[in-house]
Design a protein around this motif. Structure first.
Motif, short mmCIF file in Angstrom:
data_model
loop_
_atom_site.label_atom_id
_atom_site.label_comp_id
_atom_site.label_asym_id
_atom_site.label_seq_id
_atom_site.Cartn_x
_atom_site.Cartn_y
_atom_site.Cartn_z
N ALA A 122 24.01 91.41 13.15
CA ALA A 122 24.00 90.68 12.10
C ALA A 122 22.25 90.34 11.57
CB ALA A 122 24.66 89.43 11.67
N TYR A 123 21.86 89.84 12.81
CA TYR A 123 20.35 89.81 12.95
C TYR A 123 19.29 90.62 13.19
CZ TYR A 123 21.55 85.33 15.96
OH TYR A 123 21.81 83.93 16.26
N ARG A 124 19.87 91.90 13.26
CA ARG A 124 18.84 93.41 13.48
C ARG A 124 19.12 93.49 11.32
NH1 ARG A 124 20.85 96.03 15.86
NH2 ARG A 124 19.60 96.26 17.80
N GLU A 125 19.99 92.93 10.46
CA GLU A 125 20.27 93.05 9.23
C GLU A 125 19.90 92.07 8.65
OE1 GLU A 125 21.79 94.86 5.53
OE2 GLU A 125 21.24 95.64 7.14
N ALA A 126 19.81 90.94 9.14
CA ALA A 126 18.75 90.01 8.25
C ALA A 126 17.26 90.27 8.44
CB ALA A 126 19.46 88.36 9.02
N GLU A 127 16.82 90.71 9.26
CA GLU A 127 16.05 90.69 9.73
C GLU A 127 15.10 92.52 9.04
OE1 GLU A 127 13.47 88.53 10.90
OE2 GLU A 127 15.46 87.90 12.44
N VAL A 133 11.98 91.65 1.39
CA VAL A 133 11.99 91.06 0.51
C VAL A 133 10.70 89.03 1.04
CG1 VAL A 133 14.08 91.28 -0.35
CG2 VAL A 133 13.47 88.94 1.34
N GLY A 134 10.59 88.66 1.59
CA GLY A 134 10.05 87.94 2.38
C GLY A 134 10.20 86.73 3.23
N ASP A 135 9.83 85.81 3.96
CA ASP A 135 9.91 85.29 4.22
C ASP A 135 10.09 83.62 3.45
OD1 ASP A 135 11.13 83.56 5.76
OD2 ASP A 135 9.40 83.05 7.08
N ARG A 136 11.57 82.84 3.66
CA ARG A 136 11.75 81.42 2.68
C ARG A 136 11.88 80.68 2.83
NH1 ARG A 136 10.74 85.91 -0.32
NH2 ARG A 136 12.03 85.99 -2.38
N PRO A 137 11.91 79.49 2.98
CA PRO A 137 11.98 78.43 3.78
C PRO A 137 13.70 78.09 3.80
CG PRO A 137 11.44 77.28 1.54
CD PRO A 137 11.25 79.21 1.51
N ASN A 138 13.77 77.22 4.96
CA ASN A 138 15.31 77.17 5.11
C ASN A 138 15.91 75.87 6.04
OD1 ASN A 138 17.89 76.90 6.63
ND2 ASN A 138 17.74 80.11 7.24
N VAL A 139 16.78 74.95 6.28
CA VAL A 139 16.15 73.74 7.11
C VAL A 139 16.83 74.14 8.95
CG1 VAL A 139 17.33 72.07 5.06
CG2 VAL A 139 19.04 73.45 6.59
N TYR A 140 17.69 75.50 8.97
CA TYR A 140 17.34 75.93 10.09
C TYR A 140 16.95 76.96 10.80
CZ TYR A 140 21.49 73.00 9.59
OH TYR A 140 22.84 71.40 9.47
N PHE A 144 20.27 83.34 8.03
CA PHE A 144 21.37 83.55 7.23
C PHE A 144 20.97 84.21 6.16
CE2 PHE A 144 21.16 78.67 7.49
CZ PHE A 144 21.00 78.16 6.67
N GLN A 145 19.92 83.19 5.59
CA GLN A 145 19.79 83.67 3.69
C GLN A 145 19.62 85.30 3.43
OE1 GLN A 145 17.73 81.97 6.07
NE2 GLN A 145 15.37 81.92 4.16
N TYR A 146 19.17 85.97 4.42
CA TYR A 146 18.95 87.08 4.54
C TYR A 146 20.20 88.28 4.37
CZ TYR A 146 14.09 84.81 5.35
OH TYR A 146 13.00 84.28 4.27
N ILE A 147 21.20 87.82 4.51
CA ILE A 147 22.32 88.85 4.78
C ILE A 147 23.53 87.75 4.14
CG2 ILE A 147 22.77 87.94 7.24
CD1 ILE A 147 23.55 89.89 7.82
N ARG A 148 24.42 88.68 3.83
CA ARG A 148 25.35 87.96 3.13
C ARG A 148 27.23 87.39 4.04
NH1 ARG A 148 24.34 84.83 0.37
NH2 ARG A 148 26.42 84.47 -0.73
N LYS A 149 26.71 86.50 4.62
CA LYS A 149 28.00 86.28 5.71
C LYS A 149 28.12 84.85 5.87
CE LYS A 149 27.59 87.23 10.70
NZ LYS A 149 28.75 87.54 10.54
N MET A 150 29.02 84.20 6.86
CA MET A 150 29.06 83.22 6.99
C MET A 150 28.18 82.65 7.55
SD MET A 150 32.25 81.62 8.09
CE MET A 150 31.88 80.78 10.11
N ALA A 151 27.50 81.49 6.72
CA ALA A 151 26.19 81.27 7.12
C ALA A 151 26.41 79.98 8.72
CB ALA A 151 25.20 79.94 6.15
N SER A 152 27.21 79.88 8.51
CA SER A 152 27.26 78.96 9.25
C SER A 152 28.18 79.10 10.71
CB SER A 152 28.66 77.35 8.93
OG SER A 152 29.96 77.81 8.97
N SER A 153 28.23 80.36 10.49
CA SER A 153 27.87 81.40 11.74
C SER A 153 26.50 81.83 12.19
CB SER A 153 28.69 82.96 11.40
OG SER A 153 28.07 84.07 10.52
N PHE A 154 26.43 81.27 12.23
CA PHE A 154 24.26 81.16 12.56
C PHE A 154 24.46 80.22 13.48
CE2 PHE A 154 24.26 84.99 10.37
CZ PHE A 154 23.24 85.89 10.84
#
Length: 804
Positions: A122-127, A133-140, A144-154
């Motif tokens: 999942a890390y490789r796919e997200a990266e 698409v470029g970087d976006r802000p995130n509170v963590y 996780f916002q770059y892959i359609r996966k359960m965000a809290s698994s990260f």
């Protein structure tokens, strides 16, 4: 007729040249655990020891022998693949996936051999997507916002970082001919006493089935409807009317009437495919109209305006395939027992399994369903946009039959984040998700599920005309109190609807002992700190305890007091906001459950044990509530408030007592009162009963029909408590050799008495939480699962407030 073969046996997981038995549904972590190749990531600091798992690629295989079939088409169907995968069968590539939240269907007609599902980290796919698409802000810090996966698994501020991979929902082979039911969308409405189901059917045909006339029939009991589908047409609509339909009601308001709905697709030779769900008839509206206070947020079910008594739900296990239908039922039954009537499925988790929504239907728990966006700026470019549209369509269609589902919500905290968390400046002109929440998602809901309300986010004030977290408009998240203030500050505002608020406490003692078996427990011991994920979490716990009690040196005392403060904090907010119905139309406490053993805001800890907060929710969410609210006038006269959520008037007598510090009443009066149905009665406490402002020697007790509220003018550490004394006996329970009654007779004031049943036996459960007894009063606490406990042992599990 369609033929189905379930693919739940014979799978293999490939790991470092080895072939391991694999469970489907399942995930890599659970397979490795079963094989003894990794330690339990929930214990001690093992989470860090297994971090490598989420950064590896993994392959699952299954031999599919050649199977001749009379059917024209063979499909491989996966209800869920986690997450980025390529599938091959007999060396032929079937396709690829990159969304955990979708189902997939692959044409495998004529193919056989080894079925292989190759998962990319999942890390490789997200990266990879971030680079596009470029970087976006995130509170963590996780992507996780770059892959359609359960965000809290990260990882989250209550959860471990364990992104996994696997075939996480059922897989099967479907063989069919001519045509199949590709989608069924039942829209239910009620007109007077008649329930109506408008069924929208989507069909898929084979090449030879394209020129055939088909029939579709729908049935609810003896009520049927049939439609002819002409050759070449792949959609149809049927309408069913059910006279004198029984309504589905939220728990506490009526019965949960459910009807079996069956659909059959056929041609002249017979049935081709069938579909079955249970539905319910009810109406649901969201009233956001303007009034003298701003604009509201009130759920209206079957014409009845509700004060929502809710709780937020997170995935019940970070390794989510371990959550069985029985576990769903247990957790949700606990919610219903705590008088909760709405569960919000939070946007950093998953669209839950069908068993979750089935249980909510049966238990009368309304469901507020977030679309899966949380605490992050989400790119709107491809490849994400197409995935998100497909995901939303898939899940709206899957979940819309459930009458418990009452609200779709676009996201968690992203509109607020854009305005307040520095995103607006950082993003400049980059997309961040607004187009999903205010454009794409409401269009999909309006198209597919127009009988349900949609709101763009939580919190959200209804438009950009107001701050997204404005207390006077729409939904509000109250986190300043936990983060920076005393819990008394919940009383400073009256939001229209409080969709998130909460206070932390550690899990039960037995949960800590199982999780940290060799550790000398202390608030700052290594294991305790590892299982505290919130920023400055322990400092905030200490701040809450210090303000009211002073910090104890003893861990067991600290553990008890943090749980007391959690229960009191949440009760303070709910009592205040309930007392202001209908201006405030609901509270959704953060949170009901945990995904692992951790210090958190949950009422039920990661091992399923009930914290004192759960019992306090049961009290403050009951149909009838007695509370005393501090005064805010010049004389600070407190207010007695009685809330009656029931459908009938409440005729009662309230006993008010001014009580001395030793627990004896000095002044008493009785006040007959009537509280109308679904209303709140507020009146000032008589001057003779109100404790003096700032008094350290007297307090107020209000009792009605077995309900009690206490009001202290000062904090506990300022109050002149006597050392609490009480008698304690243990009695067997006739007819139940697993249970005992612990009988406590107070000789002085005994405030916030708590029996920590898990200290007597790991699986023991008490029937009550925090209790306050006046001198001479007696309480009987039943403990199940601790048979054989004597009075001396029982006393070691009993705690109460003591002088500072």
């Amino acid at each position: 007729m369609k033929d189905v073969t379930h693919l739940d046996q014979g799978w293999t997981l490939h790991h470092a040249g080895n072939r391991l038995p694999a469970a489907v549904p399942g995930c890599v972590h659970t397979d490795l655990l079963e094989a003894g190749l990794i330690p339990d990531p929930f214990l001690e600091a093992n989470e860090t020891a297994v971090a490598w798992v989420g950064r590896q690629d993994w392959t699952y295989t299954l031999d599919l022998p050649d199977s001749s079939s009379r059917h024209e088409r063979t499909d491989l169907v996966f209800d869920g693949l986690d997450t980025a995968a390529t599938l091959t069968l007999g060396g032929t590539e079937l396709g690829s996936t990159r969304n955990m939240h979708r189902s997939y269907r692959f044409d495998a007609t004529g193919l056989s051999g080894e079925l292989a599902v190759h998962f990319t980290s999942a890390y490789r796919e997200a990266e990879r997507v971030r680079a596009l698409v470029g970087d976006r802000p995130n509170v963590y810090p996780e992507p996780f916002q770059y892959i359609r996966k359960m965000a809290s698994s990260f990882g989250w501020d209550w959860g471990p970082t364990l992104p996994t991979a696997g075939i996480w929902r059922p897989a099967r082979i479907e063989r069919w001919s001519t045509a199949r039911l590709a989608g069924v969308r039942p829209r239910t409405t009620v007109d007077g006493t008649t329930g109506t189901v408008e069924l929208h059917l989507d069909l898929e045909r084979t090449a030879t089935g394209a020129d055939r006339e088909l029939t579709a029939t729908a049935a609810i009991g003896d009520h049927t409807a049939t439609v002819t589908v002409p050759a070449g047409q792949d959609t149809a609509v049927l309408v069913l009317h059910v006279a004198d339909a029984a309504l589905w009601w939220p728990r506490g308001h009526g019965v949960q009437a459910l009807y079996d709905l069956d659909v059959e697709l056929a041609d002249e030779q017979g049935p081709l495919d069938t579909w079955h769900r249970r539905i319910g008839f009810r109406t649901v509206e969201l009233d956001t109209s303007a009034d003298e206070h701003g604009s509201g947020f009130t759920l209206v079910v079957n014409g009845v305006r509700l004060f929502v008594r809710g709780a937020n739900w997170i995935p019940d296990d970070t390794l989510i395939t371990r959550v069985t239908p029985a576990r769903y039922r247990e957790r949700l039954a606990r919610a219903a027992e705590a008088n909760i009537d709405l569960i919000r499925v939070w946007g950093g988790g998953i669209y839950e399994q069908d068993a979750f929504y089935d249980a909510c239907d049966e238990l009368g728990l309304m469901v507020w369903q977030d679309f899966l966006f949380a605490c992050s700026a989400y790119p709107e470019e491809q490849p994400l946009r197409g995935e998100i549209e497909a995901e939303a369509r898939d899940n709206v269609v899957r979940l819309m039959p459930h009458p418990s589902l009452v609200l779709w919500n676009g996201n968690n905290e992203n509109l607020w984040g854009f305005r307040d968390w520095g995103w607006e400046e950082e993003l400049a002109t980059d997309s961040w998700g607004e187009g999903y929440y205010l454009g794409l998602l409401p269009r999909i809901v309006a198209e597919l599920d127009p009988t349900r309300p949609y709101t763009a986010g939580s919190p959200w004030s209804g438009s950009w005309d107001h701050h997204p977290n404005d207390v006077d408009h729409g939904t509000h998240h109250s986190w300043e109190v936990w983060n920076r203030q005393d819990y008394a500050e919940y009383r400073a505002t009256v939001p229209r609807f409080v969709a998130e608020f909460g206070w932390q406490a550690p899990p039960a003692h037995a949960t800590l002992r199982r999780t940290l078996p060799d550790e000398t427990l202390a608030p700052d011991s290594p294991g305790m700190l590892h299982h505290q994920k919130a920023e400055n979490g322990n400092a905030k716990l200490d701040r809450g305890v210090e303000h009211h009690f002073g910090l104890p040196a003893d861990f067991d005392r600290w553990h008890y007091l943090t749980q007391v403060v959690q229960a009191r904090a949440v009760a303070t907010g709910i009592e205040h906001w309930r007392s202001h119905w209908p201006r405030c139309a609901g509270t959704v406490v953060w949170q009901l459950n945990d995904c692992w053993p951790v210090s958190s805001w949950a009422a039920i800890d990661g091992d399923g044990r009930l914290k004192p907060l759960w019992y306090e929710l049961r009290r403050v969410y009951a149909d009838r509530l007695v509370t005393v609210q501090p005064g805010d006038g010049s004389d600070a006269t407190p207010t007695l408030a009685l809330a009656n959520q029931a459908a009938r008037p409440w005729n009662t007598v309230v006993t008010l007592r001014k009580v001395a510090a030793d627990g004896t009443a000095t002044t008493t009066t009785e006040i007959p009162l009537t509280v109308e149905a679904r209303s709140v009665l507020r009146l000032p406490v008589p001057k003779a009963l109100a404790p003096a402002v700032g008094s350290t020697k007297e307090f107020l007790a209000a009792d009605a029909d077995g309900l009690r509220a206490v009001y202290f003018p000062v904090t506990d550490k300022e109050f002149d408590y006597e050392q609490p004394t009480f008698d304690l006996t243990v009695e067997p329970v006739t007819g139940d050799d697993t249970a005992i009654d612990i009988v406590v007779t107070a000789r002085t004031l005994v405030r916030d008495l708590l029996v920590q049943a898990d200290r007597l036996a790991a699986d023991a459960v008490a029937d009550s939480g925090l209790l306050t007894l006046l001198a001479g009063e007696q309480a009987r606490i039943r403990v199940t699962g601790a048979a054989g406990t004597d009075a001396d042992a029982a006393r070691t599990a009993v705690y109460c407030v003591e002088p500072a």
